[in-house]
Design a protein around this motif. Structure first.
Motif, short mmCIF file in Angstrom:
data_model
loop_
_atom_site.label_atom_id
_atom_site.label_comp_id
_atom_site.label_asym_id
_atom_site.label_seq_id
_atom_site.Cartn_x
_atom_site.Cartn_y
_atom_site.Cartn_z
N GLU A 141 1.12 4.20 -2.86
CA GLU A 141 0.94 5.61 -2.51
C GLU A 141 2.13 6.44 -2.99
OE1 GLU A 141 0.29 5.24 1.69
OE2 GLU A 141 -1.87 4.86 1.43
N GLU A 142 3.34 5.89 -2.92
CA GLU A 142 4.52 6.61 -3.42
C GLU A 142 4.43 6.80 -4.93
OE1 GLU A 142 8.24 4.85 -2.15
OE2 GLU A 142 7.47 4.64 -0.10
N HIS A 187 0.83 -1.21 0.00
CA HIS A 187 0.00 0.00 0.00
C HIS A 187 0.87 1.26 0.00
CE1 HIS A 187 -3.61 -2.29 2.00
NE2 HIS A 187 -3.42 -2.66 0.74
N ARG A 188 1.90 1.28 0.84
CA ARG A 188 2.78 2.45 0.91
C ARG A 188 3.51 2.64 -0.43
NH1 ARG A 188 0.25 1.80 5.04
NH2 ARG A 188 -1.18 2.84 3.62
#
Length: 186
Positions: free
Chosen positions: A19-20, A15-16
């Motif tokens: 998002e990046e 998920h991170r």
């Protein structure tokens, strides 16, 4: 890809990462090949992530959580919407007027899905499943992502056993196409 840890840690790391990618896309001034490369990279990550969740996380949700069938079905519906947007993005030129609205729609859908998983589904899994179960699921998810398709296939089956049988073959074809075209290597 392949962050380590239990299934929740693995999927949250994904998920991170997504998002990046979205932050990089939003920070871009123009389009062109740089935007296409970022769209390809986020597509690869989202497809691998979705396939792994559909193969292992959602069957576990069905097995371990009260109301798990309803929860898993909702998450799979989310994936279906995202995959259709990814397919549209794949066909859309970066200078097309539809590119920006499609990207925003993708970011909105993914953000809502991530928020739902992290605020609802993952805490329920932590409360219900043993650490051994979560660790084993993390290993299975990492293996699935390594073999998963890298392109959207909205018509492909999203539930076992068909998805587990077809995904590795489709993934092999996708990775061969990616190798030949250089897609995902930026």
């Amino acid at each position: 890809m392949g962050h380590g840890g239990n299934v929740i840690e693995e999927l949250m790391a994904d998920h991170r990462e997504v998002e990046e990618f979205f932050a990089r896309i939003q920070a871009m001034a123009g389009g062109g090949q740089e935007l296409r490369d970022l769209i390809d990279e986020v597509t690869i990550e989202l497809v691998r992530h979705s396939v792994a969740e559909e193969q292992y996380l959602y069957p576990a949700v069905r097995e371990y959580l009260e109301g798990g069938d309803r929860l898993a079905d909702k998450e799979i519906e989310d994936h279906g919407r995202v995959e259709k947007i990814l397919k549209q993005l794949e066909k859309t030129k970066t200078d097309d007027a539809q590119m920006s609205p499609l990207l925003q729609q993708l970011m909105d859908e993914v953000a809502a899905h991530v928020q739902d998983e992290e605020n609802n589904l993952f805490p329920m899994m932590r409360r219900t499943c043993s650490s051994e179960t979560l660790d084993a699921l993390g290993d299975k998810v990492r293996r699935a992502k390594a073999m998963a398709p890298t392109r959207p296939h909205p018509a492909a089956p999203s539930t076992p056993p068909a998805n587990k049988l077809l995904a590795p073959g489709v993934g092999l074809v996708d990775r061969a196409r990616d190798f030949v075209t250089g897609r995902g290597k930026s």
